[in-house]
Design an enzyme around this catalytic site. Structure first.
Site, PDB file in Angstrom:
ATOM      1  N   CYS A   1       0.812  -1.224   0.000  1.00  0.00           N
ATOM      2  CA  CYS A   1       0.000   0.000   0.000  1.00  0.00           C
ATOM      3  C   CYS A   1       0.849   1.281   0.000  1.00  0.00           C
ATOM      4  O   CYS A   1       0.557   2.228  -0.734  1.00  0.00           O
ATOM      5  CB  CYS A   1      -0.943   0.002   1.205  1.00  0.00           C
ATOM      6  SG  CYS A   1      -0.237  -0.728   2.676  1.00  0.00           S
TER       7      CYS A   1
ATOM      8  N   HIS B   1      -2.972   6.318   4.616  1.00  0.00           N
ATOM      9  CA  HIS B   1      -1.533   6.420   4.886  1.00  0.00           C
ATOM     10  C   HIS B   1      -1.043   7.790   4.402  1.00  0.00           C
ATOM     11  O   HIS B   1      -1.445   8.271   3.325  1.00  0.00           O
ATOM     12  CB  HIS B   1      -0.750   5.354   4.102  1.00  0.00           C
ATOM     13  CG  HIS B   1      -0.912   3.961   4.619  1.00  0.00           C
ATOM     14  ND1 HIS B   1      -1.580   3.637   5.777  1.00  0.00           N
ATOM     15  CD2 HIS B   1      -0.432   2.776   4.128  1.00  0.00           C
ATOM     16  CE1 HIS B   1      -1.531   2.323   5.967  1.00  0.00           C
ATOM     17  NE2 HIS B   1      -0.838   1.773   4.980  1.00  0.00           N
TER      18      HIS B   1
HETATM   19  P1  NAP Z   1      -7.634  -9.144   7.675  1.00  0.00           P
HETATM   20  O1  NAP Z   1      -8.620  -8.044   7.816  1.00  0.00           O
HETATM   21  O2  NAP Z   1      -7.006  -9.707   8.891  1.00  0.00           O
HETATM   22  O3  NAP Z   1      -8.300 -10.338   6.831  1.00  0.00           O
HETATM   23  C1  NAP Z   1      -7.689 -11.543   6.615  1.00  0.00           C
HETATM   24  C2  NAP Z   1      -8.483 -12.363   5.633  1.00  0.00           C
HETATM   25  O4  NAP Z   1      -7.787 -13.583   5.364  1.00  0.00           O
HETATM   26  C3  NAP Z   1      -9.855 -12.761   6.178  1.00  0.00           C
HETATM   27  O5  NAP Z   1     -10.785 -12.804   5.121  1.00  0.00           O
HETATM   28  C4  NAP Z   1      -9.580 -14.172   6.691  1.00  0.00           C
HETATM   29  O6  NAP Z   1     -10.725 -14.988   6.751  1.00  0.00           O
HETATM   30  C5  NAP Z   1      -8.646 -14.678   5.614  1.00  0.00           C
HETATM   31  N1  NAP Z   1      -7.931 -15.856   6.069  1.00  0.00           N
HETATM   32  C6  NAP Z   1      -7.231 -16.012   7.208  1.00  0.00           C
HETATM   33  N2  NAP Z   1      -6.755 -17.285   7.289  1.00  0.00           N
HETATM   34  C7  NAP Z   1      -7.160 -17.918   6.180  1.00  0.00           C
HETATM   35  C8  NAP Z   1      -7.012 -19.246   5.685  1.00  0.00           C
HETATM   36  N3  NAP Z   1      -6.327 -20.152   6.356  1.00  0.00           N
HETATM   37  N4  NAP Z   1      -7.573 -19.545   4.493  1.00  0.00           N
HETATM   38  C9  NAP Z   1      -8.269 -18.620   3.804  1.00  0.00           C
HETATM   39  N5  NAP Z   1      -8.463 -17.361   4.217  1.00  0.00           N
HETATM   40  C10 NAP Z   1      -7.910 -17.014   5.396  1.00  0.00           C
HETATM   41  O7  NAP Z   1      -6.419  -8.687   6.758  1.00  0.00           O
HETATM   42  P2  NAP Z   1      -6.395  -7.639   5.543  1.00  0.00           P
HETATM   43  O8  NAP Z   1      -5.980  -6.315   6.026  1.00  0.00           O
HETATM   44  O9  NAP Z   1      -7.638  -7.755   4.733  1.00  0.00           O
HETATM   45  O10 NAP Z   1      -5.151  -8.181   4.719  1.00  0.00           O
HETATM   46  C11 NAP Z   1      -5.146  -9.448   4.127  1.00  0.00           C
HETATM   47  C12 NAP Z   1      -3.828  -9.629   3.404  1.00  0.00           C
HETATM   48  O11 NAP Z   1      -3.770  -8.747   2.308  1.00  0.00           O
HETATM   49  C13 NAP Z   1      -2.614  -9.255   4.272  1.00  0.00           C
HETATM   50  O12 NAP Z   1      -2.206 -10.346   5.022  1.00  0.00           O
HETATM   51  C14 NAP Z   1      -1.621  -8.808   3.255  1.00  0.00           C
HETATM   52  O13 NAP Z   1      -0.856  -9.887   2.777  1.00  0.00           O
HETATM   53  C15 NAP Z   1      -2.486  -8.250   2.170  1.00  0.00           C
HETATM   54  N6  NAP Z   1      -2.530  -6.782   2.192  1.00  0.00           N
HETATM   55  C16 NAP Z   1      -2.116  -6.186   1.094  1.00  0.00           C
HETATM   56  C17 NAP Z   1      -2.139  -4.847   0.987  1.00  0.00           C
HETATM   57  C18 NAP Z   1      -1.659  -4.276  -0.299  1.00  0.00           C
HETATM   58  O14 NAP Z   1      -1.527  -4.925  -1.244  1.00  0.00           O
HETATM   59  N7  NAP Z   1      -1.360  -3.074  -0.448  1.00  0.00           N
HETATM   60  C19 NAP Z   1      -2.602  -4.054   2.034  1.00  0.00           C
HETATM   61  C20 NAP Z   1      -3.041  -4.672   3.182  1.00  0.00           C
HETATM   62  C21 NAP Z   1      -3.021  -6.065   3.229  1.00  0.00           C
HETATM   63  P3  NAP Z   1     -11.520 -15.239   8.143  1.00  0.00           P
HETATM   64  O15 NAP Z   1     -12.376 -14.036   8.328  1.00  0.00           O
HETATM   65  O16 NAP Z   1     -12.287 -16.480   7.857  1.00  0.00           O
HETATM   66  O17 NAP Z   1     -10.489 -15.394   9.215  1.00  0.00           O
HETATM   67  C1  3JM Z   2       0.288  -5.862   4.497  1.00  0.00           C
HETATM   68  O1  3JM Z   2       0.764 -12.620   7.260  1.00  0.00           O
HETATM   69  C2  3JM Z   2       1.108 -12.126   6.185  1.00  0.00           C
HETATM   70  O2  3JM Z   2       1.777 -12.714   5.356  1.00  0.00           O
HETATM   71  C3  3JM Z   2       0.591 -10.736   5.850  1.00  0.00           C
HETATM   72  C4  3JM Z   2       1.549  -9.640   6.139  1.00  0.00           C
HETATM   73  C5  3JM Z   2       1.080  -8.338   5.508  1.00  0.00           C
HETATM   74  C6  3JM Z   2       1.518  -7.918   4.254  1.00  0.00           C
HETATM   75  C7  3JM Z   2       2.342  -8.835   3.409  1.00  0.00           C
HETATM   76  O3  3JM Z   2       3.541  -8.982   3.674  1.00  0.00           O
HETATM   77  O4  3JM Z   2       1.771  -9.419   2.500  1.00  0.00           O
HETATM   78  C8  3JM Z   2       0.212  -7.505   6.238  1.00  0.00           C
HETATM   79  C9  3JM Z   2      -0.183  -6.285   5.719  1.00  0.00           C
HETATM   80  C10 3JM Z   2       1.140  -6.667   3.755  1.00  0.00           C
HETATM   81  C11 3JM Z   2       1.641  -6.175   2.456  1.00  0.00           C
HETATM   82  O5  3JM Z   2       0.852  -5.618   1.694  1.00  0.00           O
HETATM   83  O6  3JM Z   2       2.829  -6.295   2.165  1.00  0.00           O
END
Ligand code: NAP
Ligand code: 3JM
Length: 347
Positions: free
Chosen positions: A129, A249
């Site tokens: 992000c 952010h």
């Molecule tokens: P979050 O609010 O904690 O949501 C996590 C999601 O993952 C929930 O839908 C959860 O489902 C699911 N999950 C957890 N364990 C799982 C499993 N074993 N199998 C399938 N689904 C599972 O986190 P978030 O902020 O949305 O972020 C999710 C991910 O996106 C991060 O870990 C990171 O890698 C990425 N991210 C990317 C950006 C970016 O690209 N810029 C920004 C933020 C995050 P349940 O509700 O069933 O637990």
């Molecule tokens: C943003 O548990 C994980 O692998 C998620 C960690 C995470 C990430 C990531 O490294 O994919 C949390 C929040 C990010 C990201 O966008 O890089």
């Protein structure tokens, strides 16, 4: 490819929820949308855009018939299941850090390097992000005046750490108001040894530390920026800090250009009208970007542009965007829209 079958892995999360909202809001040409999450959420009903969806457990078989799969459930889930989706014919748009730096996997911000999309072999990575909003704002400047160096400090919202981190900030804020003891269970890093309060605080750690002393979030910004710009020689250094802001952010960015004859007015001119960028820069009316006002908006906001007083090619900028939208969900959906437009190798 006219209509596509879509899946969202992590659909119940902070990012996944916004991906669904953006697909519906932008009338993405989907014939079906499958919501996937952990076993815990299987059967849960989600309402969006006047439609009801039932969440399913994420299993390899769930990707049968899927054309585009958005992954946002953490790196380990992507490592385990992205290839399973590709094997079944899907193109994966991955929001995690799992494949971003893998050679041959495009890392795409459509306003900056859309052409990289053509090279994909099934997986496309969505950048971090903090990287996305910075490169989107700097690209018009880089294109016109050249870029030598970036030094960035971030002021990152808790929603970047997921839905639980938003809850933790709310709980701690209540505890503070009630003069109760503050419980810190999550930040800076769920798996870390120590947890610190985020309410009324600033934590200079996002993600784990590397041996070098940088955090992984800082290294993501540094490495991803070079890859997206195709400039391994670019000098980039980042300091990433978590603040008690829910969403949005902010970044204080110092840049050095290839030229030393550029003015603030020149930067205003290239940023005004650049795709996805809104210039908010007028000190006389106290106009500058702030996260509270960026929340829910698609754009990247830029302001406080100043020429460095000592360095002729140096400038300072303040860049703000909704980390869940352009920083994550919107950029992913724009990648998918471009895939449909380019009629690349799916479907
Ligand atoms: P979050 O609010 O904690 O949501 C996590 C999601 O993952 C929930 O839908 C959860 O489902 C699911 N999950 C957890 N364990 C799982 C499993 N074993 N199998 C399938 N689904 C599972 O986190 P978030 O902020 O949305 O972020 C999710 C991910 O996106 C991060 O870990 C990171 O890698 C990425 N991210 C990317 C950006 C970016 O690209 N810029 C920004 C933020 C995050 P349940 O509700 O069933 O637990
Ligand atoms: C943003 O548990 C994980 O692998 C998620 C960690 C995470 C990430 C990531 O490294 O994919 C949390 C929040 C990010 C990201 O966008 O890089």
């Amino acid at each position: 490819m006219s209509k596509v079958n879509v899946a969202i892995v992590g659909a119940t999360g902070a990012v996944g929820t916004k991906i669904l909202e953006k697909l519906l809001e932008r009338n993405f040409p989907s014939s079906s949308i499958k919501l996937l999450a952990s076993k815990r959420s299987a059967g849960k009903e989600i309402e969006a855009g006047g439609q009801k969806f039932i969440v399913e457990e994420t299993k390899p078989e769930a990707f049968e018939g899927v054309d585009i799969a958005f992954f946002s459930a953490g790196g380990s889930i992507s490592e385990k299941l992205a290839e399973e989706a590709v094997k079944r014919g899907a193109v994966v748009v991955d929001n995690t850090s799992a494949f971003r730096m893998t050679e041959g996997i495009p890392l795409v911000v459509p306003e900056v390097n859309l052409d990289a999309l053509r090279e994909h072999k099934g997986i496309i990575a969505n950048p971090n992000c903090s990287t996305i909003q910075m490169v989107a704002a700097l690209e018009p400047i880089r294109e016109k005046f050249g870029l030598k160096r970036i030094i960035v400090s971030t002021y990152q919202a808790v929603s970047g750490a997921g839905a639980e981190a938003i809850d933790e900030l709310a709980t701690q804020s209540n505890q503070l108001n009630e003069r109760a003891e503050i419980e810190a269970n999550l930040l800076p890093q769920a798996a870390g040894q120590k947890h610190y309060p985020i309410a009324f605080n600033a934590i200079p750690q996002i993600d784990a530390f590397d041996e070098s002393g940088y955090t992984l979030e800082e290294l993501k910004m540094m490495n991803e920026t070079k890859k997206i710009f195709g400039m391994p020689e670019l000098q980039v250094s980042a300091t990433c800090v978590r603040l008690p802001v829910v969403t949005g952010h902010s970044e204080s960015v110092y840049i050095e250009l290839d030229r030393d004859d550029v003015s603030v007015a020149d930067l205003h001119e290239v940023l005004r009208g650049a795709p996805g960028i809104v210039l908010e820069d007028d000190i006389h009316t106290q106009t500058y970007p702030m996260p509270l006002f960026a929340e829910g908006k698609d754009d990247v906001f830029v302001g406080r542009i100043r020429k460095d007083r000592e360095q002729a090619n140096g400038f300072h900028l303040w860049i703000v965007s909704d980390n869940l939208l352009k920083g994550a969900a919107l950029n992913s959906v724009q990648i998918a829209e471009s895939l449909v437009d380019l009629k690349t190798s799916i479907g």
